[in-house]
Design a protein around this motif. Structure first.
Motif, PDB file in Angstrom:
ATOM      1  N   ILE A   6      10.461  10.156  66.588  1.00  0.00           N
ATOM      2  CA  ILE A   6      10.167   8.912  67.288  1.00  0.00           C
ATOM      3  C   ILE A   6       9.383   9.265  68.544  1.00  0.00           C
ATOM      4  O   ILE A   6       9.821  10.097  69.338  1.00  0.00           O
ATOM      5  CB  ILE A   6      11.466   8.171  67.668  1.00  0.00           C
ATOM      6  N   LYS A   7       8.246   8.625  68.732  1.00  0.00           N
ATOM      7  CA  LYS A   7       7.440   8.848  69.927  1.00  0.00           C
ATOM      8  C   LYS A   7       7.389   7.556  70.730  1.00  0.00           C
ATOM      9  O   LYS A   7       7.078   6.499  70.191  1.00  0.00           O
ATOM     10  CB  LYS A   7       6.038   9.301  69.547  1.00  0.00           C
ATOM     11  N   VAL A   8       7.723   7.657  72.010  1.00  0.00           N
ATOM     12  CA  VAL A   8       7.697   6.509  72.911  1.00  0.00           C
ATOM     13  C   VAL A   8       7.012   6.931  74.201  1.00  0.00           C
ATOM     14  O   VAL A   8       6.977   8.112  74.549  1.00  0.00           O
ATOM     15  CB  VAL A   8       9.124   5.978  73.223  1.00  0.00           C
ATOM     16  N   THR A   9       6.467   5.952  74.917  1.00  0.00           N
ATOM     17  CA  THR A   9       5.908   6.271  76.223  1.00  0.00           C
ATOM     18  C   THR A   9       7.050   6.529  77.205  1.00  0.00           C
ATOM     19  O   THR A   9       8.152   6.017  77.048  1.00  0.00           O
ATOM     20  CB  THR A   9       5.015   5.122  76.733  1.00  0.00           C
ATOM     21  N   ASP A  10       6.754   7.345  78.194  1.00  0.00           N
ATOM     22  CA  ASP A  10       7.801   7.763  79.149  1.00  0.00           C
ATOM     23  C   ASP A  10       7.990   6.716  80.246  1.00  0.00           C
ATOM     24  O   ASP A  10       7.624   6.909  81.383  1.00  0.00           O
ATOM     25  CB  ASP A  10       7.491   9.138  79.746  1.00  0.00           C
ATOM     26  N   VAL A  42      16.851  13.740  64.112  1.00  0.00           N
ATOM     27  CA  VAL A  42      16.043  12.745  64.811  1.00  0.00           C
ATOM     28  C   VAL A  42      15.579  13.368  66.117  1.00  0.00           C
ATOM     29  O   VAL A  42      16.390  13.858  66.900  1.00  0.00           O
ATOM     30  CB  VAL A  42      16.850  11.455  65.090  1.00  0.00           C
ATOM     31  N   VAL A  43      14.273  13.358  66.333  1.00  0.00           N
ATOM     32  CA  VAL A  43      13.684  13.915  67.553  1.00  0.00           C
ATOM     33  C   VAL A  43      12.945  12.794  68.272  1.00  0.00           C
ATOM     34  O   VAL A  43      12.169  12.057  67.655  1.00  0.00           O
ATOM     35  CB  VAL A  43      12.699  15.063  67.219  1.00  0.00           C
ATOM     36  N   ILE A  44      13.194  12.653  69.560  1.00  0.00           N
ATOM     37  CA  ILE A  44      12.515  11.641  70.369  1.00  0.00           C
ATOM     38  C   ILE A  44      11.605  12.354  71.349  1.00  0.00           C
ATOM     39  O   ILE A  44      12.065  13.157  72.169  1.00  0.00           O
ATOM     40  CB  ILE A  44      13.533  10.750  71.107  1.00  0.00           C
ATOM     41  N   ASP A  45      10.319  12.063  71.248  1.00  0.00           N
ATOM     42  CA  ASP A  45       9.330  12.618  72.181  1.00  0.00           C
ATOM     43  C   ASP A  45       8.897  11.519  73.137  1.00  0.00           C
ATOM     44  O   ASP A  45       8.514  10.427  72.706  1.00  0.00           O
ATOM     45  CB  ASP A  45       8.085  13.115  71.434  1.00  0.00           C
TER      46      ASP A  45
END
Length: 68
Positions: A6-10, A42-45
Motif C-alpha cells: 500500500i502506498k500513501v502520501t506522507d 502487508v507493507v505500507i510505504d
C-alpha cells in the motif's frame, strides 16, 4: 503467501490507521481467497508529496490547481 504493498502520501497516517489497513487487507484476503493472515504480508510505504505525481505535476501542485 500474499504480499500487498500500500502506498500513501506522507500526510499524517497514524499508527492506528495503518493497523486498520493491515488488518482489513488481511481479513479481505482471508474472506475472498481463503488466505491465512499469518502468511499474508502487508507493507505500507509513505511517499513524500514531491515524490508523487498526478497529471504531470507533483501532488501538492496538482491539488492547488484542482481545489475548489
Amino acid at each position: 503467501m500474499p504480499y500487498v504493498n500500500i502506498k500513501v502520501t506522507d500526510e499524517g497516517v497514524t499508527k492506528e490507521q495503518k493497523a486498520q489497513l493491515i488488518k482489513g487487507v488481511s481479513d479481505l484476503l482471508q474472506d475472498v481467497l481463503g488466505k491465512d493472515p499469518n502468511t499474508t504480508y502487508v507493507v505500507i510505504d509513505e511517499i513524500a508529496l514531491e515524490n508523487w505525481g498526478t497529471g504531470g505535476l507533483q501532488t501538492d501542485e496538482y491539488r492547488k490547481l484542482h481545489s475548489s
